[in-house]
Scaffold this motif. Structure first.
Motif, PDB file in Angstrom:
ATOM      1  N   GLU A  74       0.800  -1.228   0.000  1.00 39.21           N
ATOM      2  CA  GLU A  74       0.000   0.000   0.000  1.00 39.21           C
ATOM      3  C   GLU A  74       0.832   1.275   0.000  1.00 39.21           C
ATOM      4  O   GLU A  74       0.486   2.224  -0.674  1.00 39.21           O
ATOM      5  CB  GLU A  74      -0.915   0.042   1.223  1.00 39.21           C
ATOM      6  N   LEU A  75       1.907   1.333   0.802  1.00 40.43           N
ATOM      7  CA  LEU A  75       2.600   2.604   1.008  1.00 40.43           C
ATOM      8  C   LEU A  75       4.041   2.383   1.425  1.00 40.43           C
ATOM      9  O   LEU A  75       4.343   1.431   2.138  1.00 40.43           O
ATOM     10  CB  LEU A  75       1.882   3.391   2.116  1.00 40.43           C
ATOM     11  N   ASN A  76       4.903   3.276   0.974  1.00 38.92           N
ATOM     12  CA  ASN A  76       6.278   3.331   1.452  1.00 38.92           C
ATOM     13  C   ASN A  76       6.560   4.764   1.876  1.00 38.92           C
ATOM     14  O   ASN A  76       6.209   5.705   1.170  1.00 38.92           O
ATOM     15  CB  ASN A  76       7.260   2.917   0.356  1.00 38.92           C
ATOM     16  N   MET A  77       7.175   4.933   3.026  1.00 40.71           N
ATOM     17  CA  MET A  77       7.597   6.253   3.492  1.00 40.71           C
ATOM     18  C   MET A  77       9.099   6.184   3.703  1.00 40.71           C
ATOM     19  O   MET A  77       9.597   5.349   4.465  1.00 40.71           O
ATOM     20  CB  MET A  77       6.908   6.617   4.805  1.00 40.71           C
ATOM     21  N   THR A  78       9.825   7.049   3.015  1.00 38.77           N
ATOM     22  CA  THR A  78      11.273   7.109   3.129  1.00 38.77           C
ATOM     23  C   THR A  78      11.652   8.415   3.801  1.00 38.77           C
ATOM     24  O   THR A  78      11.228   9.486   3.357  1.00 38.77           O
ATOM     25  CB  THR A  78      11.929   7.017   1.735  1.00 38.77           C
ATOM     26  N   ARG A  79      12.434   8.320   4.860  1.00 37.08           N
ATOM     27  CA  ARG A  79      12.880   9.516   5.574  1.00 37.08           C
ATOM     28  C   ARG A  79      14.320   9.810   5.183  1.00 37.08           C
ATOM     29  O   ARG A  79      15.161   8.914   5.156  1.00 37.08           O
ATOM     30  CB  ARG A  79      12.775   9.312   7.071  1.00 37.08           C
ATOM     31  N   THR A  80      14.574  11.075   4.866  1.00 37.34           N
ATOM     32  CA  THR A  80      15.932  11.537   4.586  1.00 37.34           C
ATOM     33  C   THR A  80      16.261  12.654   5.572  1.00 37.34           C
ATOM     34  O   THR A  80      15.380  13.102   6.313  1.00 37.34           O
ATOM     35  CB  THR A  80      16.056  12.075   3.146  1.00 37.34           C
ATOM     36  N   LEU A  81      17.476  13.126   5.545  1.00 42.90           N
ATOM     37  CA  LEU A  81      17.822  14.254   6.410  1.00 42.90           C
ATOM     38  C   LEU A  81      17.013  15.498   6.044  1.00 42.90           C
ATOM     39  O   LEU A  81      16.750  16.337   6.893  1.00 42.90           O
ATOM     40  CB  LEU A  81      19.322  14.560   6.332  1.00 42.90           C
ATOM     41  N   GLY A  82      16.609  15.602   4.790  1.00 39.38           N
ATOM     42  CA  GLY A  82      15.866  16.776   4.342  1.00 39.38           C
ATOM     43  C   GLY A  82      14.364  16.664   4.416  1.00 39.38           C
ATOM     44  O   GLY A  82      13.663  17.666   4.301  1.00 39.38           O
ATOM     45  N   GLY A  83      13.840  15.466   4.578  1.00 38.62           N
ATOM     46  CA  GLY A  83      12.392  15.317   4.611  1.00 38.62           C
ATOM     47  C   GLY A  83      11.944  13.897   4.338  1.00 38.62           C
ATOM     48  O   GLY A  83      12.660  12.945   4.626  1.00 38.62           O
ATOM     49  N   PHE A  84      10.752  13.783   3.772  1.00 37.19           N
ATOM     50  CA  PHE A  84      10.129  12.484   3.521  1.00 37.19           C
ATOM     51  C   PHE A  84       9.687  12.375   2.066  1.00 37.19           C
ATOM     52  O   PHE A  84       9.331  13.368   1.441  1.00 37.19           O
ATOM     53  CB  PHE A  84       8.885  12.303   4.409  1.00 37.19           C
TER      54      PHE A  84
END
Length: 134
Positions: A74-84
């Motif tokens: 259904e969904l993937n959320m990737t977090r980076t230092l700058g955001g999502f």
């Protein structure tokens, strides 16, 4: 001949008006950019469409790790230092990809993305590409 699909750009522009949102796109599951918000260049749209479709495909293949019974991704959320960056199944053969700053209210932004998918549902289905015979 298929009827023209309605332009959904205005809905994506509305999504990126959310506090902390950056960009939004609709793409086909096979990696073609369909619509994108105002500040997404054509090159960025093409790059993110290919990347988002690849990520969705990888995520689909790992669902066996989450459940013993077949379950759709259904969904993937990737977090980076700058955001999502969020990649979300958004209809038959379609994906919504959206990005935000790191300080976004994730719960409220997720609700807003779900609302966008609901608003766009009639125009989101993407038919599989037809390969010419010859």
């Amino acid at each position: 001949m298929k009827p023209a699909r309605p332009d959904m750009t205005w809905v994506l522009n509305d999504l990126v008006n959310f506090p902390g949102a950056r960009h939004a796109m609709i793409l086909s599951a096979d990696g073609l950019a369909q619509f994108h918000s105002e500040h997404v260049t054509r090159d960025l749209a093409d790059y993110m469409a290919a990347t988002g479709a690849g990520l969705a495909s990888l995520c689909s293949s790992i669902t066996k790790f989450a459940s013993d019974t077949p379950t759709p991704w259904e969904l993937n959320m990737t977090r980076t230092l700058g955001g999502f960056v969020f990649v979300i199944a958004a209809g038959e053969g379609s994906l919504l990809i959206a990005s935000s700053q790191r300080d976004v209210d994730i719960d409220a932004f997720s609700d807003r993305m779900e609302a966008v998918i609901g608003r766009m549902s009639s125009g989101l289905g993407v038919s599989a590409r037809q390969v010419g015979q010859g």
